[in-house]
Design an enzyme around this catalytic site. Sequence first.
Site, PDB file in Angstrom:
ATOM      1  N   CYS A  93       0.842  -1.259   0.141  1.00 21.13           N
ATOM      2  CA  CYS A  93       0.051   0.060  -0.091  1.00 21.13           C
ATOM      3  C   CYS A  93       0.846   1.284   0.113  1.00 21.13           C
ATOM      4  CB  CYS A  93      -0.995  -0.014   1.157  1.00 21.13           C
ATOM      5  SG  CYS A  93      -2.245  -1.008   0.879  1.00 21.13           S
ATOM      6  N   GLY A  96     -10.457 -14.231 -13.083  1.00 20.75           N
ATOM      7  CA  GLY A  96      -9.659 -13.016 -13.187  1.00 20.75           C
ATOM      8  C   GLY A  96      -9.286 -12.850 -14.636  1.00 20.75           C
ATOM      9  N   LYS A 105       0.284   3.428  -3.366  1.00 20.23           N
ATOM     10  CA  LYS A 105      -0.901   4.236  -3.182  1.00 20.23           C
ATOM     11  C   LYS A 105      -0.790   5.664  -3.891  1.00 20.23           C
ATOM     12  CE  LYS A 105      -4.802   2.857  -0.658  1.00 20.23           C
ATOM     13  NZ  LYS A 105      -5.684   3.093   0.589  1.00 20.23           N
ATOM     14  N   SER A 133      -5.300 -11.144 -16.638  1.00 16.75           N
ATOM     15  CA  SER A 133      -4.017 -10.807 -16.377  1.00 16.75           C
ATOM     16  C   SER A 133      -3.732 -10.035 -17.698  1.00 16.75           C
ATOM     17  CB  SER A 133      -3.247 -12.138 -16.498  1.00 16.75           C
ATOM     18  OG  SER A 133      -3.522 -12.863 -17.697  1.00 16.75           O
ATOM     19  N   GLY A 156     -17.590   9.916  -1.152  1.00 11.64           N
ATOM     20  CA  GLY A 156     -16.927  10.018  -0.069  1.00 11.64           C
ATOM     21  C   GLY A 156     -15.499   9.407  -0.049  1.00 11.64           C
ATOM     22  N   SER A 157     -14.928   8.833   1.123  1.00 11.74           N
ATOM     23  CA  SER A 157     -13.671   8.009   1.175  1.00 11.74           C
ATOM     24  C   SER A 157     -13.789   6.721   1.463  1.00 11.74           C
ATOM     25  CB  SER A 157     -12.706   8.825   1.977  1.00 11.74           C
ATOM     26  OG  SER A 157     -12.502   9.974   1.624  1.00 11.74           O
ATOM     27  N   ASP A 158     -15.057   6.193   1.240  1.00  7.45           N
ATOM     28  CA  ASP A 158     -15.352   4.697   1.819  1.00  7.45           C
ATOM     29  C   ASP A 158     -14.376   3.753   1.201  1.00  7.45           C
ATOM     30  OD1 ASP A 158     -17.744   4.666   3.948  1.00  7.45           O
ATOM     31  OD2 ASP A 158     -18.120   6.070   2.227  1.00  7.45           O
ATOM     32  N   ASP A 159     -14.444   2.459   1.713  1.00  6.40           N
ATOM     33  CA  ASP A 159     -13.541   1.413   1.310  1.00  6.40           C
ATOM     34  C   ASP A 159     -14.172   0.582   0.390  1.00  6.40           C
ATOM     35  OD1 ASP A 159     -11.376   1.650   3.701  1.00  6.40           O
ATOM     36  OD2 ASP A 159     -13.196   1.317   4.807  1.00  6.40           O
TER      37      ASP A 159
END
Length: 340
Positions: free
Chosen positions: A12, A132, A15, A134, A42-45
Amino acid sequence: MKDIIFCKGGGCTAKLGAGALSRVLSKLPKKEDPNLLVGFEGSDDAAVYRINASQAIVSTLDFFPPMLEDPYLFGKVAATNALSDIYAMGGQVLSALNIVCFPEKMDLNILGKILQGGNEKVTEAGAVLAGGHSIADEDIKYGLSVTGLVDPEKIWRNSGCREGDALILTKKLGVGIIMTAHRIREASEEVVNQAVESMTTLNKYASEILRQYQVHACTDVTGFGFLVHLSEMLEDGCSAVIQADQVPRFDKVEAYAEEFYLTAAAQKNRNFMGDKVEFQNVSFAMEEVLFDPQTSGGLLASVSGQEADSIVEELQKQGIPAQIVGHVIPRQEKTVYVRG
């Protein structure tokens, strides 16, 4: 496998800075949808979208470059970190998709180890890994897109702190500093192992306990560090007092900070906080711990002061190093006061 050097400083710490990111997001148009309960305003996760009266989908994604040389451990850390956003919203994980950037000329066995580690944490979460995407890239990056479920009436926002609330942190701080020291071979093996164990511990277990109580606000502490994430929680008009000596942190992390084993991301966090924080009898090293970007950090929850002791006792019985680190007060000149 451990002798292959592909770790340039990731997790992290990679970031974008909070200030730069908020400026970009503020320019994006916002489409109104009554079922979008939580978006990027907002700044939510994570995002939350209501599908019926009792169920809402929680969606998130997270990926980053390695912060560890061991690809298997890196995969576990990256997956644990991505899954955390669902737990920080009060939800349960349903499924995940791999996100992979990988050099075409690199040994595919390395990729296999990364995916193995990630799959193990998804399985531990009780979820299913469903596929996923790639792409070929010059550097390795890995993470997950995760889907979860939450009751629309029981969503944990990262805002909503109330005066008199206690602030509980469920993991120790200092991962970024320790990984920096580790890259230059200055961190002890014992401390590195403690950090890795923390980064690979799902926040599922802390979230399950917290869901038995009234949580007014919650976030997971990641790249923006403890203080920036806390300031986001207080944007509704409260301030907080933090007792530095009550903040859980790893052994030797303050000594490493004193040796300036710091990250650029921590300095971005310090710059972003600017005049929002006041330190009172707090060492430089402890300031750095509070600004330090965390990879797969713990939950920071704002709960009723009357329930806080019971919550911490229950968390600690499960081996979670949770502590009450401060409390919420009426709005003051500063957003956060840190007392030594």
